[in-house]
Write a protein that holds these residues in place. Structure first.
Motif, PDB file in Angstrom:
ATOM      1  N   PRO A 473       0.806  -1.226   0.000  1.00 27.47           N
ATOM      2  CA  PRO A 473       0.000   0.000   0.000  1.00 27.47           C
ATOM      3  C   PRO A 473       0.839   1.276   0.000  1.00 27.47           C
ATOM      4  CG  PRO A 473      -0.144  -1.134   2.124  1.00 27.47           C
ATOM      5  CD  PRO A 473       0.530  -2.065   1.183  1.00 27.47           C
ATOM      6  N   GLU A 474       1.921   1.316   0.777  1.00 30.45           N
ATOM      7  CA  GLU A 474       2.757   2.519   0.811  1.00 30.45           C
ATOM      8  C   GLU A 474       3.432   2.749  -0.535  1.00 30.45           C
ATOM      9  OE1 GLU A 474       5.489   2.383   4.155  1.00 30.45           O
ATOM     10  OE2 GLU A 474       4.024   1.168   5.253  1.00 30.45           O
ATOM     11  N   GLU A 475       3.932   1.669  -1.132  1.00 32.06           N
ATOM     12  CA  GLU A 475       4.589   1.795  -2.423  1.00 32.06           C
ATOM     13  C   GLU A 475       3.612   2.272  -3.495  1.00 32.06           C
ATOM     14  OE1 GLU A 475       7.034  -1.027   0.005  1.00 32.06           O
ATOM     15  OE2 GLU A 475       4.907  -0.651  -0.318  1.00 32.06           O
ATOM     16  N   CYS A 476       2.358   1.833  -3.413  1.00 27.69           N
ATOM     17  CA  CYS A 476       1.342   2.274  -4.371  1.00 27.69           C
ATOM     18  C   CYS A 476       1.118   3.780  -4.279  1.00 27.69           C
ATOM     19  CB  CYS A 476       0.020   1.548  -4.107  1.00 27.69           C
ATOM     20  SG  CYS A 476      -0.017  -0.157  -4.661  1.00 27.69           S
ATOM     21  N   VAL A 477       0.964   4.282  -3.061  1.00 31.46           N
ATOM     22  CA  VAL A 477       0.732   5.716  -2.870  1.00 31.46           C
ATOM     23  C   VAL A 477       1.947   6.508  -3.351  1.00 31.46           C
ATOM     24  CG1 VAL A 477       0.321   7.535  -1.168  1.00 31.46           C
ATOM     25  CG2 VAL A 477      -0.863   5.342  -0.960  1.00 31.46           C
ATOM     26  N   ALA A 478       3.137   6.043  -3.002  1.00 34.33           N
ATOM     27  CA  ALA A 478       4.353   6.752  -3.409  1.00 34.33           C
ATOM     28  C   ALA A 478       4.511   6.741  -4.929  1.00 34.33           C
ATOM     29  CB  ALA A 478       5.575   6.127  -2.743  1.00 34.33           C
ATOM     30  N   MET A 479       4.232   5.609  -5.563  1.00 37.65           N
ATOM     31  CA  MET A 479       4.344   5.529  -7.017  1.00 37.65           C
ATOM     32  C   MET A 479       3.337   6.457  -7.694  1.00 37.65           C
ATOM     33  SD  MET A 479       5.564   4.527  -9.836  1.00 37.65           S
ATOM     34  CE  MET A 479       6.791   3.353  -9.248  1.00 37.65           C
ATOM     35  N   GLN A 480       2.125   6.447  -7.191  1.00 37.03           N
ATOM     36  CA  GLN A 480       1.098   7.326  -7.743  1.00 37.03           C
ATOM     37  C   GLN A 480       1.524   8.793  -7.609  1.00 37.03           C
ATOM     38  OE1 GLN A 480      -2.883   7.512  -5.827  1.00 37.03           O
ATOM     39  NE2 GLN A 480      -3.644   6.494  -7.671  1.00 37.03           N
ATOM     40  N   ARG A 481       2.096   9.141  -6.469  1.00 41.39           N
ATOM     41  CA  ARG A 481       2.551  10.519  -6.252  1.00 41.39           C
ATOM     42  C   ARG A 481       3.684  10.877  -7.203  1.00 41.39           C
ATOM     43  NH1 ARG A 481       5.180   9.984  -1.842  1.00 41.39           N
ATOM     44  NH2 ARG A 481       7.225  10.562  -2.641  1.00 41.39           N
ATOM     45  N   ARG A 482       4.584   9.937  -7.456  1.00 44.22           N
ATOM     46  CA  ARG A 482       5.688  10.195  -8.378  1.00 44.22           C
ATOM     47  C   ARG A 482       5.180  10.440  -9.793  1.00 44.22           C
ATOM     48  NH1 ARG A 482       9.190   5.054  -7.303  1.00 44.22           N
ATOM     49  NH2 ARG A 482      10.073   5.642  -9.342  1.00 44.22           N
ATOM     50  N   VAL A 483       4.172   9.670 -10.192  1.00 44.61           N
ATOM     51  CA  VAL A 483       3.592   9.873 -11.522  1.00 44.61           C
ATOM     52  C   VAL A 483       2.928  11.243 -11.605  1.00 44.61           C
ATOM     53  CG1 VAL A 483       1.889   9.041 -13.192  1.00 44.61           C
ATOM     54  CG2 VAL A 483       3.276   7.400 -11.918  1.00 44.61           C
ATOM     55  N   ILE A 484       2.220  11.623 -10.528  1.00 42.23           N
ATOM     56  CA  ILE A 484       1.589  12.947 -10.487  1.00 42.23           C
ATOM     57  C   ILE A 484       2.641  14.042 -10.632  1.00 42.23           C
ATOM     58  CG2 ILE A 484       0.367  14.593  -8.998  1.00 42.23           C
ATOM     59  CD1 ILE A 484      -1.100  12.165  -7.776  1.00 42.23           C
ATOM     60  N   ALA A 485       3.707  13.946  -9.853  1.00 44.99           N
ATOM     61  CA  ALA A 485       4.744  14.980  -9.868  1.00 44.99           C
ATOM     62  C   ALA A 485       5.406  15.078 -11.241  1.00 44.99           C
ATOM     63  CB  ALA A 485       5.786  14.692  -8.792  1.00 44.99           C
ATOM     64  N   THR A 486       5.707  13.930 -11.831  1.00 46.62           N
ATOM     65  CA  THR A 486       6.349  13.930 -13.145  1.00 46.62           C
ATOM     66  C   THR A 486       5.427  14.522 -14.205  1.00 46.62           C
ATOM     67  OG1 THR A 486       7.646  11.976 -12.558  1.00 46.62           O
ATOM     68  CG2 THR A 486       7.438  12.480 -14.897  1.00 46.62           C
ATOM     69  N   THR A 487       4.157  14.134 -14.165  1.00 47.78           N
ATOM     70  CA  THR A 487       3.202  14.624 -15.151  1.00 47.78           C
ATOM     71  C   THR A 487       2.993  16.124 -15.014  1.00 47.78           C
ATOM     72  OG1 THR A 487       2.063  12.483 -15.069  1.00 47.78           O
ATOM     73  CG2 THR A 487       0.881  14.311 -16.091  1.00 47.78           C
ATOM     74  N   GLU A 488       2.819  16.592 -13.775  1.00 45.63           N
ATOM     75  CA  GLU A 488       2.556  18.019 -13.562  1.00 45.63           C
ATOM     76  C   GLU A 488       3.771  18.891 -13.842  1.00 45.63           C
ATOM     77  OE1 GLU A 488      -1.094  17.588 -10.336  1.00 45.63           O
ATOM     78  OE2 GLU A 488       0.914  18.113  -9.608  1.00 45.63           O
ATOM     79  N   GLY A 489       4.942  18.274 -13.907  1.00 44.34           N
ATOM     80  CA  GLY A 489       6.140  19.033 -14.244  1.00 44.34           C
ATOM     81  C   GLY A 489       6.437  19.053 -15.724  1.00 44.34           C
ATOM     82  N   HIS A 490       5.626  18.359 -16.507  1.00 43.06           N
ATOM     83  CA  HIS A 490       5.874  18.265 -17.951  1.00 43.06           C
ATOM     84  C   HIS A 490       5.242  19.447 -18.678  1.00 43.06           C
ATOM     85  CE1 HIS A 490       6.018  16.564 -22.021  1.00 43.06           C
ATOM     86  NE2 HIS A 490       6.923  15.717 -21.544  1.00 43.06           N
ATOM     87  N   PRO A 491       5.907  19.996 -19.701  1.00 37.42           N
ATOM     88  CA  PRO A 491       5.338  21.134 -20.444  1.00 37.42           C
ATOM     89  C   PRO A 491       3.958  20.847 -21.037  1.00 37.42           C
ATOM     90  CG  PRO A 491       7.650  20.831 -21.005  1.00 37.42           C
ATOM     91  CD  PRO A 491       7.268  19.662 -20.151  1.00 37.42           C
ATOM     92  N   GLU A 492       3.706  19.597 -21.423  1.00 35.36           N
ATOM     93  CA  GLU A 492       2.400  19.273 -22.007  1.00 35.36           C
ATOM     94  C   GLU A 492       1.284  19.476 -20.988  1.00 35.36           C
ATOM     95  OE1 GLU A 492       0.089  15.507 -24.099  1.00 35.36           O
ATOM     96  OE2 GLU A 492       2.280  15.640 -24.205  1.00 35.36           O
ATOM     97  N   PHE A 493       1.586  19.197 -19.716  1.00 38.39           N
ATOM     98  CA  PHE A 493       0.580  19.404 -18.679  1.00 38.39           C
ATOM     99  C   PHE A 493       0.271  20.886 -18.525  1.00 38.39           C
ATOM    100  CE2 PHE A 493      -0.389  20.475 -14.245  1.00 38.39           C
ATOM    101  CZ  PHE A 493      -1.550  19.731 -14.058  1.00 38.39           C
ATOM    102  N   GLN A 494       1.307  21.719 -18.536  1.00 36.37           N
ATOM    103  CA  GLN A 494       1.089  23.157 -18.404  1.00 36.37           C
ATOM    104  C   GLN A 494       0.237  23.681 -19.557  1.00 36.37           C
ATOM    105  OE1 GLN A 494       1.988  24.659 -15.690  1.00 36.37           O
ATOM    106  NE2 GLN A 494       3.153  22.933 -14.869  1.00 36.37           N
ATOM    107  N   SER A 495       0.482  23.166 -20.754  1.00 30.98           N
ATOM    108  CA  SER A 495      -0.310  23.583 -21.916  1.00 30.98           C
ATOM    109  C   SER A 495      -1.758  23.158 -21.779  1.00 30.98           C
ATOM    110  CB  SER A 495       0.286  22.993 -23.199  1.00 30.98           C
ATOM    111  OG  SER A 495       1.613  23.424 -23.380  1.00 30.98           O
ATOM    112  N   SER A 496      -1.968  21.927 -21.300  1.00 33.52           N
ATOM    113  CA  SER A 496      -3.345  21.430 -21.169  1.00 33.52           C
ATOM    114  C   SER A 496      -4.106  22.194 -20.097  1.00 33.52           C
ATOM    115  CB  SER A 496      -3.339  19.926 -20.849  1.00 33.52           C
ATOM    116  OG  SER A 496      -2.788  19.681 -19.566  1.00 33.52           O
ATOM    117  N   MET A 497      -3.425  22.593 -19.016  1.00 32.68           N
ATOM    118  CA  MET A 497      -4.090  23.356 -17.973  1.00 32.68           C
ATOM    119  C   MET A 497      -4.474  24.752 -18.466  1.00 32.68           C
ATOM    120  SD  MET A 497      -4.610  21.549 -15.285  1.00 32.68           S
ATOM    121  CE  MET A 497      -4.953  20.252 -16.486  1.00 32.68           C
TER     122      MET A 497
END
Length: 655
Positions: A473-497
C-alpha cells in the motif's frame, strides 16, 4: 483557557484527538441571534465550567461559523452533546504546542524513501503540500492500523475512503477516530469519504455449487422462483430488472464475462406462463401474484456461478439507488465526522437530489455528496447530475462493464471536463495500479493510465484494492505521487491546464475578478502559494477552477470546511489555532478589530510552515475579503514576502 462560543446549545461535544492536551471540540452552530456560551477548558482535562453572556452570531453561509477563544483557567463540570442542534464546527485546542514535523524514527525507517516530506525554511521535515492532483486511498485490512494510516498519509494520501460494502459501523467509527487523531497530530486536515454500497443485483444459486456452463446460442430463463438454478434457468430476485427489460435488451453477468440478449418477456399467472408484449398485458401488477420472467439467448458463453452480478447497460431501472442499508450507513456517516458521501449506481440527477434531501434530514455535519458515474444512463444525464451534486467519481469498473471498454477513456475525459466547467471536483478510480496488489512495481500501462488522468485535469486519483488488501500500500501511494509529480512538471501538462482555464466572461463577478487577478499575479511573480481566507470554502473552489500553477492555502475558521476542501486540486486547507483566533476575534469583538496585516502574517507563516516558501524573499499572494471572515465578495489582494510584513516592511502585528 476560555472558549467564547455563540450557540443555542449549552453542551459542546468533544471528539477524540491525538492527545488529551489537544482535544478537538465540535460545537453546535449558533442561530441568527442567540446567547453566547463561554466555556473554560482545563489544560490537562476535558472538563468545562459554563458561563452565559449575550452575543449575536452572524450567519455566513448554509453552515454558520462558531468560534472559540482560549485563556488559562481551572476546569469544572462535564462536556456532552446528546441534544445538540444545528451544524457542527470543529476546532483544535492547544494546537500551538503540537508539532507538524515528521518523527526521526520515520525519517530513519525503511519507509523514508517513500515519504512525501519537504524541509521548511527553519529546516524541519513536514508533509509536502506541492502536488496538484490529490490522492484517495481505500482502507482495508492492509491499511487500518494507526501505523499504516500515518505512513499512507505521509506518502501522500489526502483523502481516506471507507468502503461501506464491507465491515460494520463500529469498525468505521474506529477508523474515523484514528484518522482524526492523525490529522490532529500533524495539524493537517484530512478528508474522509464514505462510499455507499448501493443496490447489489445478483442471480441466485445453482444445484451444482460450481454453477453451470452456458453455451453460445442456448436459451436461458431468469425468473423469481427460489428453486436452485439449472442449465435452463436461474433465480433473479429483482423484479425491477425483470419488469424493465424487453426483447432486444442486453443482460451482462459476472462483470460482463457472460452476455445475453432478451428474446421474450412474460409472467407466470395461476400456474401458466404468459408472454407479455406491453405492461397492459400483465393480468396483475402484483409481482407476487404474477411474477415476471425473461427468456434470453446467450451471446457470449461462459460458466455462470452462484450470486454473480447482473448489469443492465441499456435500460433505466425504475428504482432508487439508495437501499435500506444505505440509509442506515448515510445516517451513521452524517453523525460520524465524515466529509463526503459517495452514491453508487446513480442513474439520473433525481437520485442525487434524493441523497441530498436525506443528508439534510439526517442533520449532523452535512457531508458533501459525490455521484459515482458508472452507468450509461448517468452519462446521458451527466450535466444535471453534476449540477445536483458536489463532486463526481469516474467509477471505471462497472462503467467498463456496461459500456464498450474503448469508449471509457473518452467518457472519462468528458466527465472531468464537465465537472471542471461546473467547478466540481472529479475523482478517477478503479484499477489504476491493479498489478501492485501483489507486485512492488506497476506496469508501464498503469503509469500511463495515472498520467493520462492527470492530463485530463482530474482533481484526484484513487486506489482501491491496492491500498485496502494489497501487499504494497505505501509503495502504491508513493508511485502514484511520483507519476503525479512527473506529469505536472511536464510542459504538455502546463499547456493542457492553460487550455482548461475558463475564458473571461463578458460580465464578471467581483470575487471572480479578484481571483483571476491573484492567479495572474502569482504566475507573473513566481509566487510559492496563493493564500485565500474563506469561511465556506467557496472562494477556494472558484480559484481551483482557474487552475493556477501554484498551491492554494485555504484558511478556514472550521475544520469541516478545511476537510472537504482537501479533495480539491491543489488546495491545502487549514483551520489552525492562529486562523481560529482571528476568526474568534471577528466573531466576538467585531469585524474591524482584526487588521489585515495580522491575516497576512498568518498567511506567510503558513506558507513557511507548509514548506512552500523556502526562502525569506519568496512571494506569497494573499486573497481575502475585508473585514476578514465577513460576508460578501472578495475585495483585496496582497503580494507579500514570505518572511511577513512585520520583518519585510517594518510594520504589522507583534510576533
Amino acid at each position: 483557557m476560555q472558549a467564547v462560543i455563540p450557540s443555542r446549545v449549552l453542551q459542546p461535544r468533544l471528539l477524540p484527538s491525538a492527545a488529551a492536551t489537544s482535544p478537538q471540540v465540535a460545537l453546535p452552530v449558533a442561530s441568527a441571534a442567540s446567547s453566547a456560551l463561554t466555556i473554560g477548558f482545563g489544560v490537562g482535562g476535558l472538563a468545562a465550567s459554563l458561563h452565559l453572556s449575550r452575543s449575536v452570531a452572524r450567519r455566513r453561509s448554509r453552515k454558520q461559523v462558531v468560534r472559540c477563544r482560549l485563556e488559562d483557567d481551572e476546569a469544572e463540570g462535564d462536556l456532552d452533546l446528546d441534544d445538540a442542534e444545528g451544524a457542527l464546527c470543529s476546532i483544535w485546542l492547544d494546537g500551538e504546542d503540537q508539532t507538524r514535523t515528521i518523527s526521526e524514527d520515520l525519517l530513519g525507517s525503511t519507509s523514508a524513501p517513500l515519504l512525501d516530506n519537504v524541509k521548511t525554511l527553519s529546516g524541519l521535515d513536514v508533509r509536502g503540500c506541492r502536488k496538484g492532483a490529490k490522492q484517495v486511498a481505500t482502507l482495508g485490512p492492509a491499511s487500518s492500523s494507526e501505523e499504516a494510516l500515518e505512513r499512507l498519509f505521509l506518502c501522500g494520501v489526502d483523502m481516506f475512503r471507507l468502503n461501506f460494502s464491507h465491515g460494520e459501523h463500529e469498525e468505521k467509527a474506529e477508523l474515523v477516530r484514528k484518522i482524526r487523531a492523525l490529522e490532529a497530530r500533524y495539524m493537517h486536515p484530512i478528508a474522509i469519504l464514505a462510499d455507499m454500497q448501493g443496490p447489489k443485483q445478483r442471480c441466485g444459486k445453482f444445484e451444482d455449487p460450481d454453477g453451470v456452463e452456458l453455451v453460445r446460442g442456448q436459451r436461458f430463463r431468469f425468473d423469481m422462483d427460489t428453486a436452485l438454478g439449472t442449465t435452463r434457468r436461474a433465480q433473479l430476485p429483482h423484479p425491477e430488472i425483470l419488469l424493465a427489460l424487453s426483447p432486444g435488451r442486453t443482460l451482462l453477468l459476472d462483470d460482463g464475462k457472460i452476455q445475453m440478449t432478451v428474446v421474450e418477456v412474460g409472467c407466470t399467472y395461476q400456474g401458466k406462463d404468459i408472454v407479455v408484449t406491453s405492461p397492459s398485458d400483465r393480468p396483475s401488477d402484483d409481482v407476487a401474484e404474477c411474477p415476471p420472467w425473461i427468456d434470453c439467448e446467450v451471446k457470449v458463453a461462459g460458466r455462470l456461478g452462484a450470486r454473480k452480478g447482473v448489469n443492465t447497460p441499456d435500460v433505466l431501472l425504475q428504482m432508487s439507488p439508495i437501499t435500506p442499508k444505505d440509509k442506515k450507513d448515510i445516517e451513521f456517516a452524517c453523525n460520524s465526522d465524515v466529509d463526503w458521501i459517495a452514491m453508487s449506481f446513480v442513474q439520473k440527477h433525481q437520485d442525487m437530489l434524493e441523497l441530498r434531501q436525506l443528508v439534510k434530514d439526517v442533520g449532523g455535519n452535512q457531508p458533501k455528496i459525490l455521484a459515482k458515474i458508472e452507468k450509461p444512463q448517468a452519462v446521458e444525464d451527466l450535466e444535471k447530475i453534476i449540477e445536483a451534486c458536489d463532486g463526481v467519481m469516474v467509477a471505471r469498473g462497472d462503467l467498463g462493464v456496461e459500456m464498450s471498454p474503448e469508449q471509457v477513456p473518452f467518457v472519462q475525459k468528458n466527465i472531468i471536463s464537465k465537472a471542471h466547467a461546473a467547478g466540481k471536483p472529479a475523482i478517477v478510480a478503479t484499477q489504476m495500479l491493479e498489478s501492485m496488489i501483489s507486485n512492488p512495481m506497476p506496469t508501464r500501462a498503469e503509469c500511463s493510465d495515472v498520467a493520462n488522468a492527470i492530463l485530463d485535469g482530474c482533481d484526484a486519483v484513487m486506489l482501491s484494492g491496492e491500498s485496502a488488501v494489497g501487499k504494497y500500500p505505501e509503495e502504491c501511494v508513493a508511485m502514484q505521487r511520483r507519476v503525479i509529480a512527473t506529469t505536472e512538471g511536464h510542459p504538455e501538462f502546463q499547456s493542457s491546464m492553460a487550455l482548461r482555464t475558463p475564458p473571461m466572461p463578458a460580465v464578471i463577478a467581483p470575487s471572480s475578478a479578484i481571483l483571476r487577478s491573484a492567479a495572474t499575479l502569482a504566475q507573473a511573480m513566481k509566487a510559492k502559494a496563493i493564500v485565500v481566507f474563506t469561511s465556506t470554502g467557496r472562494s477556494a473552489q472558484l480559484l481551483v477552477q482557474l487552475r493556477p500553477d501554484v498551491p492554494i492555502l485555504a484558511v478556514c475558521p472550521c475544520l469541516e470546511t478545511a476537510r472537504w476542501l482537501a479533495l480539491l486540486r491543489g488546495v491545502y486547507a487549514t483551520s489552525d489555532p492562529a486562523s481560529q483566533a482571528l476568526a474568534s476575534r471577528v466573531e466576538t469583538d467585531g469585524a474591524y478589530t482584526v487588521r489585515f496585516n495580522e491575516g497576512v502574517e498568518v498567511a506567510c507563516r503558513l506558507a513557511r510552515e507548509r514548506g512552500l516558501a523556502t526562502e525569506e524573499d519568496d512571494w506569497v499572494v494573499v486573497v481575502a475579503r475585508l473585514p476578514l471572515f465577513s460576508q460578501g465578495p472578495l475585495n483585496t489582494i496582497r503580494l507579500a514576502k514570505a518572511v511577513g510584513p512585520k520583518v519585510a516592511d517594518g510594520y504589522g502585528p507583534d510576533l
